[in-house]
Design a protein around this motif. Structure first.
Motif, PDB file in Angstrom:
ATOM      1  N   ALA A  22       0.828  -1.214   0.000  1.00  0.00           N
ATOM      2  CA  ALA A  22       0.000   0.000   0.000  1.00  0.00           C
ATOM      3  C   ALA A  22       0.861   1.261   0.000  1.00  0.00           C
ATOM      4  N   MET A  23       1.929   1.267   0.805  1.00  0.00           N
ATOM      5  CA  MET A  23       2.804   2.443   0.838  1.00  0.00           C
ATOM      6  C   MET A  23       3.548   2.617  -0.483  1.00  0.00           C
ATOM      7  N   TRP A  24       3.962   1.508  -1.084  1.00  0.00           N
ATOM      8  CA  TRP A  24       4.680   1.589  -2.362  1.00  0.00           C
ATOM      9  C   TRP A  24       3.729   2.049  -3.458  1.00  0.00           C
ATOM     10  N   HIS A  25       2.467   1.598  -3.407  1.00  0.00           N
ATOM     11  CA  HIS A  25       1.472   2.058  -4.372  1.00  0.00           C
ATOM     12  C   HIS A  25       1.251   3.556  -4.233  1.00  0.00           C
ATOM     13  N   ASP A  26       1.285   4.041  -2.995  1.00  0.00           N
ATOM     14  CA  ASP A  26       1.113   5.476  -2.749  1.00  0.00           C
ATOM     15  C   ASP A  26       2.225   6.286  -3.410  1.00  0.00           C
ATOM     16  N   GLN A  27       3.404   5.677  -3.568  1.00  0.00           N
ATOM     17  CA  GLN A  27       4.523   6.336  -4.246  1.00  0.00           C
ATOM     18  C   GLN A  27       4.554   6.014  -5.737  1.00  0.00           C
ATOM     19  N   ALA A  28       3.475   5.446  -6.261  1.00  0.00           N
ATOM     20  CA  ALA A  28       3.345   5.071  -7.674  1.00  0.00           C
ATOM     21  C   ALA A  28       4.416   4.058  -8.083  1.00  0.00           C
ATOM     22  N   PHE A  29       4.736   3.137  -7.177  1.00  0.00           N
ATOM     23  CA  PHE A  29       5.709   2.067  -7.408  1.00  0.00           C
ATOM     24  C   PHE A  29       7.052   2.608  -7.887  1.00  0.00           C
ATOM     25  N   ALA A  30       7.440   3.748  -7.335  1.00  0.00           N
ATOM     26  CA  ALA A  30       8.707   4.379  -7.719  1.00  0.00           C
ATOM     27  C   ALA A  30       9.867   3.726  -6.968  1.00  0.00           C
ATOM     28  N   PHE A  31      10.998   3.702  -7.639  1.00  0.00           N
ATOM     29  CA  PHE A  31      12.216   3.181  -7.026  1.00  0.00           C
ATOM     30  C   PHE A  31      13.144   4.305  -6.577  1.00  0.00           C
ATOM     31  N   SER A  32      12.710   5.534  -6.732  1.00  0.00           N
ATOM     32  CA  SER A  32      13.570   6.656  -6.336  1.00  0.00           C
ATOM     33  C   SER A  32      13.694   6.686  -4.817  1.00  0.00           C
ATOM     34  N   GLY A  33      14.893   6.896  -4.359  1.00  0.00           N
ATOM     35  CA  GLY A  33      15.159   6.929  -2.931  1.00  0.00           C
ATOM     36  C   GLY A  33      15.319   5.559  -2.305  1.00  0.00           C
ATOM     37  N   LEU A  34      15.500   4.544  -3.143  1.00  0.00           N
ATOM     38  CA  LEU A  34      15.626   3.181  -2.632  1.00  0.00           C
ATOM     39  C   LEU A  34      16.918   2.990  -1.850  1.00  0.00           C
ATOM     40  N   TRP A  35      18.014   3.530  -2.353  1.00  0.00           N
ATOM     41  CA  TRP A  35      19.311   3.317  -1.721  1.00  0.00           C
ATOM     42  C   TRP A  35      19.706   4.438  -0.782  1.00  0.00           C
TER      43      TRP A  35
END
Length: 71
Positions: A22-35
Protein backbone atom coordinates in the motif's frame (compact mmCIF):
# COMPACT_ATOMS: atom_id res chain seq x y z
CA UNK A 1 -2.48 -22.03 22.53
CA UNK A 2 0.48 -23.79 20.93
CA UNK A 3 -0.25 -22.16 17.58
CA UNK A 4 -0.37 -18.62 18.97
CA UNK A 5 3.22 -17.63 18.12
CA UNK A 6 2.99 -19.07 14.61
CA UNK A 7 -0.27 -17.34 13.84
CA UNK A 8 0.95 -14.04 15.31
CA UNK A 9 4.04 -14.19 13.08
CA UNK A 10 1.89 -15.09 10.09
CA UNK A 11 -0.46 -12.20 10.84
CA UNK A 12 2.45 -9.78 11.24
CA UNK A 13 4.01 -10.97 7.97
CA UNK A 14 0.74 -10.54 6.10
CA UNK A 15 0.19 -7.11 7.63
CA UNK A 16 3.70 -5.95 6.75
CA UNK A 17 3.32 -7.26 3.20
CA UNK A 18 0.01 -5.45 2.78
CA UNK A 19 1.31 -2.24 4.34
CA UNK A 20 4.45 -2.32 2.19
CA UNK A 21 2.43 -2.76 -0.98
CA UNK A 22 0.00 0.00 0.00
CA UNK A 23 2.80 2.44 0.84
CA UNK A 24 4.68 1.59 -2.36
CA UNK A 25 1.47 2.06 -4.37
CA UNK A 26 1.11 5.48 -2.75
CA UNK A 27 4.52 6.34 -4.25
CA UNK A 28 3.34 5.07 -7.67
CA UNK A 29 5.71 2.07 -7.41
CA UNK A 30 8.71 4.38 -7.72
CA UNK A 31 12.22 3.18 -7.03
CA UNK A 32 13.57 6.66 -6.34
CA UNK A 33 15.16 6.93 -2.93
CA UNK A 34 15.63 3.18 -2.63
CA UNK A 35 19.31 3.32 -1.72
CA UNK A 36 19.39 6.67 0.04
CA UNK A 37 17.73 6.65 3.43
CA UNK A 38 17.55 10.45 3.65
CA UNK A 39 13.84 10.46 2.85
CA UNK A 40 13.02 7.70 5.33
CA UNK A 41 12.65 3.98 4.87
CA UNK A 42 11.51 2.96 1.39
CA UNK A 43 8.28 0.89 1.42
CA UNK A 44 9.92 -1.95 -0.47
CA UNK A 45 11.93 -2.80 2.65
CA UNK A 46 8.69 -3.23 4.62
CA UNK A 47 7.40 -5.43 1.79
CA UNK A 48 10.58 -7.54 1.83
CA UNK A 49 10.40 -8.11 5.59
CA UNK A 50 6.73 -9.09 5.33
CA UNK A 51 7.36 -11.55 2.52
CA UNK A 52 10.34 -13.00 4.39
CA UNK A 53 8.27 -13.60 7.54
CA UNK A 54 5.48 -15.64 5.94
CA UNK A 55 7.26 -18.92 4.95
CA UNK A 56 8.94 -19.53 8.35
CA UNK A 57 5.66 -18.84 10.15
CA UNK A 58 3.83 -21.30 7.91
CA UNK A 59 6.61 -23.84 8.40
CA UNK A 60 6.30 -23.52 12.19
CA UNK A 61 2.53 -24.10 11.97
CA UNK A 62 3.02 -27.15 9.74
CA UNK A 63 5.62 -28.58 12.14
CA UNK A 64 3.28 -28.15 15.10
CA UNK A 65 0.44 -29.76 13.16
CA UNK A 66 2.49 -32.83 12.20
CA UNK A 67 4.06 -33.37 15.63
CA UNK A 68 2.94 -36.61 17.30
CA UNK A 69 0.21 -35.92 19.83
CA UNK A 70 0.61 -36.90 23.47
CA UNK A 71 -2.30 -39.01 24.63
Amino acid sequence: MKYLAGFLLLTAGSALTTAGLAMWHDQAFAFSGLWTLSGGLHPIFVLIVGIAMIPPALWEIFLLENRPRDE
